[in-house]
Enzyme design. Structure first.
Site, mmCIF file in Angstrom:
data_model
loop_
_atom_site.group_PDB
_atom_site.id
_atom_site.type_symbol
_atom_site.label_atom_id
_atom_site.label_comp_id
_atom_site.label_asym_id
_atom_site.label_seq_id
_atom_site.Cartn_x
_atom_site.Cartn_y
_atom_site.Cartn_z
ATOM 1 C CG HIS A 207 34.235 6.163 29.733
ATOM 2 N ND1 HIS A 207 33.321 5.510 30.010
ATOM 3 C CD2 HIS A 207 33.569 7.468 29.493
ATOM 4 C CE1 HIS A 207 32.065 5.749 30.008
ATOM 5 N NE2 HIS A 207 32.039 7.144 29.474
HETATM 6 C C1 UD1 Z 1 31.935 11.834 26.585
HETATM 7 C C2 UD1 Z 1 30.469 12.058 27.480
HETATM 8 C C3 UD1 Z 1 30.158 11.037 28.329
HETATM 9 C C4 UD1 Z 1 30.004 9.488 27.404
HETATM 10 C C5 UD1 Z 1 31.331 9.342 26.807
HETATM 11 C C6 UD1 Z 1 30.998 8.201 25.903
HETATM 12 C C7 UD1 Z 1 30.686 14.388 27.940
HETATM 13 C C8 UD1 Z 1 30.859 15.372 29.103
HETATM 14 N N1 UD1 Z 1 30.911 13.353 28.167
HETATM 15 O O1 UD1 Z 1 32.965 11.356 27.493
HETATM 16 O O2 UD1 Z 1 29.061 11.081 28.977
HETATM 17 O O3 UD1 Z 1 29.967 8.623 28.535
HETATM 18 O O4 UD1 Z 1 31.476 10.571 25.810
HETATM 19 O O5 UD1 Z 1 32.350 7.641 25.333
HETATM 20 O O6 UD1 Z 1 29.989 14.936 26.840
HETATM 21 N N2 UD1 Z 1 39.284 11.578 22.837
HETATM 22 C C9 UD1 Z 1 39.849 10.813 21.888
HETATM 23 N N3 UD1 Z 1 39.303 10.710 20.499
HETATM 24 C C10 UD1 Z 1 37.808 10.932 20.470
HETATM 25 C C11 UD1 Z 1 37.286 11.557 21.307
HETATM 26 C C12 UD1 Z 1 37.838 11.755 22.530
HETATM 27 O O7 UD1 Z 1 41.130 10.943 21.804
HETATM 28 O O8 UD1 Z 1 37.310 10.600 19.388
HETATM 29 C C13 UD1 Z 1 39.977 11.790 23.714
HETATM 30 C C14 UD1 Z 1 40.482 13.235 24.071
HETATM 31 O O9 UD1 Z 1 41.826 13.158 24.855
HETATM 32 C C15 UD1 Z 1 39.486 13.895 24.986
HETATM 33 C C16 UD1 Z 1 39.089 12.652 25.887
HETATM 34 O O10 UD1 Z 1 39.028 11.543 25.078
HETATM 35 O O11 UD1 Z 1 39.812 14.934 25.528
HETATM 36 C C17 UD1 Z 1 37.620 12.882 26.432
HETATM 37 O O12 UD1 Z 1 36.495 13.003 25.379
HETATM 38 P P1 UD1 Z 1 35.189 13.775 25.418
HETATM 39 O O13 UD1 Z 1 34.313 13.730 24.420
HETATM 40 O O14 UD1 Z 1 35.570 15.067 26.252
HETATM 41 O O15 UD1 Z 1 34.658 13.123 26.694
HETATM 42 P P2 UD1 Z 1 34.302 11.351 27.133
HETATM 43 O O16 UD1 Z 1 35.392 11.028 28.188
HETATM 44 O O17 UD1 Z 1 34.651 10.879 25.785
#
Ligand code: UD1
Length: 365
Positions: A207
């Site tokens: 991820h």
């Molecule tokens: C975040 C953390 C990372 C951690 C990870 C654990 C930051 C910068 N990154 O990364 O350190 O290792 O969480 O999982 O804070 N999305 C969904 N549903 C959700 C959440 C996210 O579909 O419930 C998708 C969306 O497209 C979103 C993408 O995942 O844009 C990324 O989510 P985001 O919270 O920005 O970062 P993570 O990659 O989850």
């Protein structure tokens, strides 16, 4: 003592479980603020229900967005929460956008901040988490370091006075759940279709933006997983699914079988059932180590350097640049037999965190 925990992303909910349990055994007041950074049930609700965490007292509902939008939304929402709650401590966890926003909003309003999992460093400035952790450490009042290595990093940055070795709360929860799994208290994990838990398989997660966001790199990593000689159960984070779809990359190919992220007990059981793990997650590197399986990490560096000792964890920045047979041999190697020691503590870190916060508050009075 009134403590306000700010959490928002999956790994923070895992760490919240032992902390909430430790506060539940005291007279202290523990308020949980969920930023809403993660909102899918797979990444959020299942951790509250599965780990017995009380429901959040406040939900900010910020959701996804660019770094600035997401961090800014938490910042903007926290002022009112802090004004309403007036805690003695704001406790922030790890290194996500929710962490840095929680810490910054609190110090600006003169609330004391404690940082759980302080002092981790990858020294990779391309990682958003590296900025989040450095900034959070430098603004927090109490730095709760999980390891001796983290204590050293904080000392090198002039932060020794605010640093305390607390141990790693991940050990508390991981070993508790391992024992419950061994005692048959949890149903078998929902592994991807096509994975037979009785036959050798590898468990994989992916991820990190550095691995998912560049189409050529993501396609090459998926091809490397597909070429492995045993089935690969890929538990796909929504970011991976979204990027693969965007770039037209098929995740289910060759050895790869795609499934959804698992609740915590399911993940622990899946690691225990697996022949080894391939990942780019920080937490999973450590869980694999604690559960006694070999880990192969698709990253150039790790914050959890203790896992590398004795070959429990091996870093492979570019699996697609390795000879296919060498890669297969490495990823499917058996777990080492070397002694691990207890670099992450003995499973009582959460109580230690409560005590350190009590002491630091008393010292300020
Ligand atoms: C975040 C953390 C990372 C951690 C990870 C654990 C930051 C910068 N990154 O990364 O350190 O290792 O969480 O999982 O804070 N999305 C969904 N549903 C959700 C959440 C996210 O579909 O419930 C998708 C969306 O497209 C979103 C993408 O995942 O844009 C990324 O989510 P985001 O919270 O920005 O970062 P993570 O990659 O989850």
């Amino acid at each position: 003592m009134k403590v306000l925990s700010v959490v928002g992303a999956r790994p923070q909910l895992v760490k919240l479980a032992p902390i909430a349990a430790a506060f539940a055994g005291t007279d202290h007041q523990h308020v949980i603020v969920h930023t809403g950074q993660h909102y899918d049930a797979d990444l959020s609700d299942v951790f509250f229900s599965g780990l017995g965490i009380p429901d959040p007292d406040v939900h900010l509902g910020v959701g996804s967005g660019s770094h600035g939008v997401q961090t800014g939304a938490v910042l903007a929402a926290m002022d009112k929460v802090l004004e309403d709650e007036r805690p003695d401590w704001v406790l922030v966890y790890g290194d996500t956008n929710s962490t840095v926003a929680g810490a910054l909003s609190a110090v600006k309003l003169h609330y004391k901040v404690a940082h759980l999992e302080a002092g981790l460093r990858s020294f990779n400035r391309r990682m958003p988490e590296e900025h989040n952790r450095v900034l959070t450490d430098h603004c927090a009042d109490l730095l709760l370091a999980p390891t001796e290595e983290a204590v050293r990093h904080l000392g090198n940055e002039g932060l020794a006075e605010r640093t305390r070795l607390a141990g790693d709360v991940m050990v508390d929860i991981c070993l508790r759940i391992r024992d419950a799994v061994l005692a048959g208290e949890h149903p078998a994990p929902a592994l991807p279709e096509g994975i037979d838990p009785e036959q050798p398989f590898l468990l994989a997660t992916l991820h990190r933006p550095d691995n998912t966001d560049d189409p050529a790199r993501l396609a090459a990593i998926v091809e490397s997983l597909a070429a492995l000689p045993v089935p690969v159960a890929l538990l796909a984070h929504p970011r991976l699914v979204a990027r693969a779809e965007e770039h037209g990359i098929k995740l289910e190919q060759g050895a790869v079988r795609v499934g959804r992220p698992l609740p915590y007990a399911g993940l622990v059981a899946a690691v225990m059932a697996s022949a080894g793990v391939v990942t780019d997650s920080g937490g999973l590197q450590k869980e694999t180590f604690l559960l006694g399986r070999a880990c192969t990490t698709i990253r150039p560096e790790t914050e959890w350097v203790e896992t590398l000792e004795g070959g429990w964890n091996v870093l492979v920045p570019d699996p697609h640049e390795m000879d296919v047979e060498e890669w297969a041999k490495l990823a499917t190697r058996p777990a080492p037999t070397t002694e691990q020691g207890t670099p992450y503590g003995d499973g009582t870190a959460a109580q230690c965190v409560v005590k350190l916060m009590e002491e630091a508050l008393a010292a300020q009075a």
